[in-house]
Design a protein around this motif. Sequence first.
Motif, PDB file in Angstrom:
ATOM      1  N   ILE A 103       0.865  -1.179   0.000  1.00  0.00           N
ATOM      2  CA  ILE A 103       0.000   0.000   0.000  1.00  0.00           C
ATOM      3  C   ILE A 103       0.897   1.223   0.000  1.00  0.00           C
ATOM      4  CG2 ILE A 103      -1.954  -1.154   1.106  1.00  0.00           C
ATOM      5  CD1 ILE A 103      -1.173   0.299   3.726  1.00  0.00           C
ATOM      6  N   GLN A 104       0.420   2.289  -0.619  1.00  0.00           N
ATOM      7  CA  GLN A 104       1.223   3.509  -0.743  1.00  0.00           C
ATOM      8  C   GLN A 104       0.483   4.682  -0.124  1.00  0.00           C
ATOM      9  OE1 GLN A 104       2.983   4.037  -4.582  1.00  0.00           O
ATOM     10  NE2 GLN A 104       3.370   6.213  -4.287  1.00  0.00           N
ATOM     11  N   GLY A 105       1.238   5.522   0.584  1.00  0.00           N
ATOM     12  CA  GLY A 105       0.666   6.705   1.200  1.00  0.00           C
ATOM     13  C   GLY A 105       1.551   7.907   0.983  1.00  0.00           C
ATOM     14  N   GLY A 106       0.995   9.083   1.262  1.00  0.00           N
ATOM     15  CA  GLY A 106       1.774  10.304   1.134  1.00  0.00           C
ATOM     16  C   GLY A 106       0.901  11.516   0.918  1.00  0.00           C
ATOM     17  N   ASN A 107       1.515  12.577   0.449  1.00  0.00           N
ATOM     18  CA  ASN A 107       0.852  13.857   0.249  1.00  0.00           C
ATOM     19  C   ASN A 107       0.071  13.849  -1.052  1.00  0.00           C
ATOM     20  OD1 ASN A 107       0.115  16.561   0.084  1.00  0.00           O
ATOM     21  ND2 ASN A 107       2.173  17.274  -0.430  1.00  0.00           N
ATOM     22  N   ARG A 108      -1.241  13.925  -0.962  1.00  0.00           N
ATOM     23  CA  ARG A 108      -2.083  14.000  -2.160  1.00  0.00           C
ATOM     24  C   ARG A 108      -2.806  15.338  -2.211  1.00  0.00           C
ATOM     25  NH1 ARG A 108      -0.482  10.740  -5.823  1.00  0.00           N
ATOM     26  NH2 ARG A 108      -2.554  10.483  -6.772  1.00  0.00           N
ATOM     27  N   GLY A 109      -2.235  16.348  -1.560  1.00  0.00           N
ATOM     28  CA  GLY A 109      -2.903  17.644  -1.500  1.00  0.00           C
ATOM     29  C   GLY A 109      -1.998  18.790  -1.871  1.00  0.00           C
ATOM     30  N   ASP A 110      -1.649  19.623  -0.885  1.00  0.00           N
ATOM     31  CA  ASP A 110      -0.923  20.866  -1.096  1.00  0.00           C
ATOM     32  C   ASP A 110       0.569  20.593  -1.332  1.00  0.00           C
ATOM     33  OD1 ASP A 110       0.145  23.391  -1.049  1.00  0.00           O
ATOM     34  OD2 ASP A 110      -0.807  23.993   0.824  1.00  0.00           O
ATOM     35  N   ALA A 111       1.080  21.006  -2.493  1.00  0.00           N
ATOM     36  CA  ALA A 111       2.494  20.784  -2.815  1.00  0.00           C
ATOM     37  C   ALA A 111       3.422  21.453  -1.813  1.00  0.00           C
ATOM     38  CB  ALA A 111       2.783  21.302  -4.225  1.00  0.00           C
ATOM     39  N   LYS A 112       2.970  22.519  -1.173  1.00  0.00           N
ATOM     40  CA  LYS A 112       3.825  23.239  -0.216  1.00  0.00           C
ATOM     41  C   LYS A 112       4.109  22.416   1.035  1.00  0.00           C
ATOM     42  CE  LYS A 112       1.253  26.998   0.032  1.00  0.00           C
ATOM     43  NZ  LYS A 112       0.224  26.732  -1.002  1.00  0.00           N
ATOM     44  N   LEU A 113       3.379  21.330   1.234  1.00  0.00           N
ATOM     45  CA  LEU A 113       3.620  20.482   2.396  1.00  0.00           C
ATOM     46  C   LEU A 113       4.816  19.564   2.198  1.00  0.00           C
ATOM     47  CD1 LEU A 113      -0.016  19.455   3.417  1.00  0.00           C
ATOM     48  CD2 LEU A 113       1.434  21.216   4.436  1.00  0.00           C
ATOM     49  N   ASN A 114       5.300  19.426   0.973  1.00  0.00           N
ATOM     50  CA  ASN A 114       6.461  18.579   0.715  1.00  0.00           C
ATOM     51  C   ASN A 114       7.750  19.299   1.078  1.00  0.00           C
ATOM     52  OD1 ASN A 114       5.083  16.369  -0.175  1.00  0.00           O
ATOM     53  ND2 ASN A 114       5.618  16.598  -2.337  1.00  0.00           N
ATOM     54  N   TYR A 115       8.612  18.617   1.845  1.00  0.00           N
ATOM     55  CA  TYR A 115       9.970  19.098   2.065  1.00  0.00           C
ATOM     56  C   TYR A 115      10.824  18.744   0.844  1.00  0.00           C
ATOM     57  CZ  TYR A 115       8.723  19.928   6.963  1.00  0.00           C
ATOM     58  OH  TYR A 115       8.129  20.392   8.111  1.00  0.00           O
ATOM     59  N   PRO A 116      12.017  19.320   0.734  1.00  0.00           N
ATOM     60  CA  PRO A 116      12.875  19.020  -0.426  1.00  0.00           C
ATOM     61  C   PRO A 116      13.215  17.526  -0.516  1.00  0.00           C
ATOM     62  CG  PRO A 116      13.664  20.973   0.711  1.00  0.00           C
ATOM     63  CD  PRO A 116      12.595  20.375   1.581  1.00  0.00           C
ATOM     64  N   PRO A 117      13.502  17.052  -1.713  1.00  0.00           N
ATOM     65  CA  PRO A 117      13.889  15.649  -1.894  1.00  0.00           C
ATOM     66  C   PRO A 117      15.129  15.300  -1.069  1.00  0.00           C
ATOM     67  CG  PRO A 117      13.435  16.683  -4.007  1.00  0.00           C
ATOM     68  CD  PRO A 117      13.447  17.788  -2.991  1.00  0.00           C
ATOM     69  N   ILE A 118      15.260  14.019  -0.754  1.00  0.00           N
ATOM     70  CA  ILE A 118      16.353  13.557   0.104  1.00  0.00           C
ATOM     71  C   ILE A 118      17.290  12.629  -0.654  1.00  0.00           C
ATOM     72  CG2 ILE A 118      15.019  13.791   2.235  1.00  0.00           C
ATOM     73  CD1 ILE A 118      14.517  10.743   2.104  1.00  0.00           C
ATOM     74  N   ALA A 119      18.498  12.477  -0.132  1.00  0.00           N
ATOM     75  CA  ALA A 119      19.470  11.544  -0.697  1.00  0.00           C
ATOM     76  C   ALA A 119      18.968  10.112  -0.544  1.00  0.00           C
ATOM     77  CB  ALA A 119      20.819  11.711  -0.003  1.00  0.00           C
ATOM     78  N   HIS A 120      19.283   9.291  -1.510  1.00  0.00           N
ATOM     79  CA  HIS A 120      18.855   7.890  -1.507  1.00  0.00           C
ATOM     80  C   HIS A 120      19.793   7.049  -0.649  1.00  0.00           C
ATOM     81  CE1 HIS A 120      17.033   4.215  -2.898  1.00  0.00           C
ATOM     82  NE2 HIS A 120      18.159   3.778  -3.410  1.00  0.00           N
ATOM     83  N   GLU A 121      19.229   6.186   0.202  1.00  0.00           N
ATOM     84  CA  GLU A 121      20.003   5.274   1.054  1.00  0.00           C
ATOM     85  C   GLU A 121      19.707   3.835   0.621  1.00  0.00           C
ATOM     86  OE1 GLU A 121      20.630   7.458   5.270  1.00  0.00           O
ATOM     87  OE2 GLU A 121      18.545   6.915   4.855  1.00  0.00           O
ATOM     88  N   PRO A 122      20.531   3.257  -0.261  1.00  0.00           N
ATOM     89  CA  PRO A 122      20.244   1.926  -0.795  1.00  0.00           C
ATOM     90  C   PRO A 122      20.468   0.826   0.238  1.00  0.00           C
ATOM     91  CG  PRO A 122      22.365   2.706  -1.599  1.00  0.00           C
ATOM     92  CD  PRO A 122      21.751   3.849  -0.847  1.00  0.00           C
ATOM     93  N   THR A 123      19.781  -0.273   0.030  1.00  0.00           N
ATOM     94  CA  THR A 123      19.810  -1.359   1.016  1.00  0.00           C
ATOM     95  C   THR A 123      21.173  -2.029   1.129  1.00  0.00           C
ATOM     96  OG1 THR A 123      18.954  -2.878  -0.668  1.00  0.00           O
ATOM     97  CG2 THR A 123      17.350  -1.847   0.792  1.00  0.00           C
ATOM     98  N   ASN A 124      21.985  -1.998   0.064  1.00  0.00           N
ATOM     99  CA  ASN A 124      23.316  -2.614   0.171  1.00  0.00           C
ATOM    100  C   ASN A 124      24.246  -1.788   1.051  1.00  0.00           C
ATOM    101  OD1 ASN A 124      23.313  -0.652  -2.037  1.00  0.00           O
ATOM    102  ND2 ASN A 124      25.420  -1.320  -2.431  1.00  0.00           N
ATOM    103  N   VAL A 125      23.866  -0.544   1.335  1.00  0.00           N
ATOM    104  CA  VAL A 125      24.629   0.313   2.248  1.00  0.00           C
ATOM    105  C   VAL A 125      24.051   0.231   3.665  1.00  0.00           C
ATOM    106  CG1 VAL A 125      25.261   2.697   2.793  1.00  0.00           C
ATOM    107  CG2 VAL A 125      25.369   1.882   0.431  1.00  0.00           C
ATOM    108  N   THR A 126      22.737   0.244   3.779  1.00  0.00           N
ATOM    109  CA  THR A 126      22.104   0.279   5.112  1.00  0.00           C
ATOM    110  C   THR A 126      22.053  -1.074   5.788  1.00  0.00           C
ATOM    111  OG1 THR A 126      19.876  -0.077   4.195  1.00  0.00           O
ATOM    112  CG2 THR A 126      20.648   2.204   4.383  1.00  0.00           C
ATOM    113  N   GLY A 127      22.116  -2.159   5.023  1.00  0.00           N
ATOM    114  CA  GLY A 127      21.970  -3.484   5.613  1.00  0.00           C
ATOM    115  C   GLY A 127      20.538  -3.846   5.938  1.00  0.00           C
ATOM    116  N   LEU A 128      19.580  -3.112   5.364  1.00  0.00           N
ATOM    117  CA  LEU A 128      18.154  -3.400   5.548  1.00  0.00           C
ATOM    118  C   LEU A 128      17.627  -4.139   4.335  1.00  0.00           C
ATOM    119  CD1 LEU A 128      17.155   0.107   6.984  1.00  0.00           C
ATOM    120  CD2 LEU A 128      17.669  -1.983   8.273  1.00  0.00           C
ATOM    121  N   THR A 129      16.452  -4.726   4.460  1.00  0.00           N
ATOM    122  CA  THR A 129      15.933  -5.539   3.365  1.00  0.00           C
ATOM    123  C   THR A 129      14.429  -5.364   3.209  1.00  0.00           C
ATOM    124  OG1 THR A 129      15.956  -7.771   2.415  1.00  0.00           O
ATOM    125  CG2 THR A 129      15.499  -7.610   4.770  1.00  0.00           C
TER     126      THR A 129
END
Length: 234
Positions: A103-129
């Motif tokens: 299931i997907q969730g997030g901002n479906r309304g006011d664009a001003k509610l979005n903060y700037p995009p963030i750096a990507h943290e891939p799973t081969n770096v974080t050790g998460l799956t």
Amino acid sequence: MILQSLILSLSLAAAANPASTPAPVPAPSPITASAPPSSSPDAPDTRPYVELVTNAGTIVLRLEDKRAPVTAANFLRYVDSKRMNGFKFYRSTKSWGPYSALIQGGNRGDAKLNYPPIAHEPTNVTGLTACKGAMLMARGAPGQATSDFFLLLSDVPGFNADPAASGDNAGFAVFGELIAGADVVQKIYDAPTSPTAGLGVMVGQMLEPQFTITTARRIPAPADAPKGCVVKAP
């Protein structure tokens, strides 16, 4: 194929919903692996826990802020600022079958509610799956994630980063997991969808009606919190 389709569908969703379209960002740096942080099994659990109260019920999430600090901090920024209050769960991929369920969730309304995009943290770096119950950031290209996230109802190993693969091999950033409220997530996943809303591969996946996150807040670590599956065994 599933990964490429999902990335495409997220791009289509952004095009259809300017409120969630992130600003352009520089090309991401190459994926490089690093050792995940270590912790004693007897150490107190200091990871953040978040409660999402929705009109379908309550969901509790645990964030891996040591392994995915950028992504976890971004999610908490929406929670702590109250911007997440009013966000929607708007998509179910039950049309893709039981092996790529989310299931997907997030901002479906006011664009001003979005903060700037963030750096990507891939799973081969974080050790998460990307296991059943994992929470991941939705994105177009790596480095474009803002407010949209999804919860997995099945293991989806294809969502993990694979530096040896061709094309977009960065996967999705895992940064936490579902701790309580699996029945609520299932209820949202099973809810009716519009047969016509959405673009491309997302047609038939848009929830109708959508589910509202009425309140998002931090809570203390539950005494009976399960160990979970997102942290890979050494």
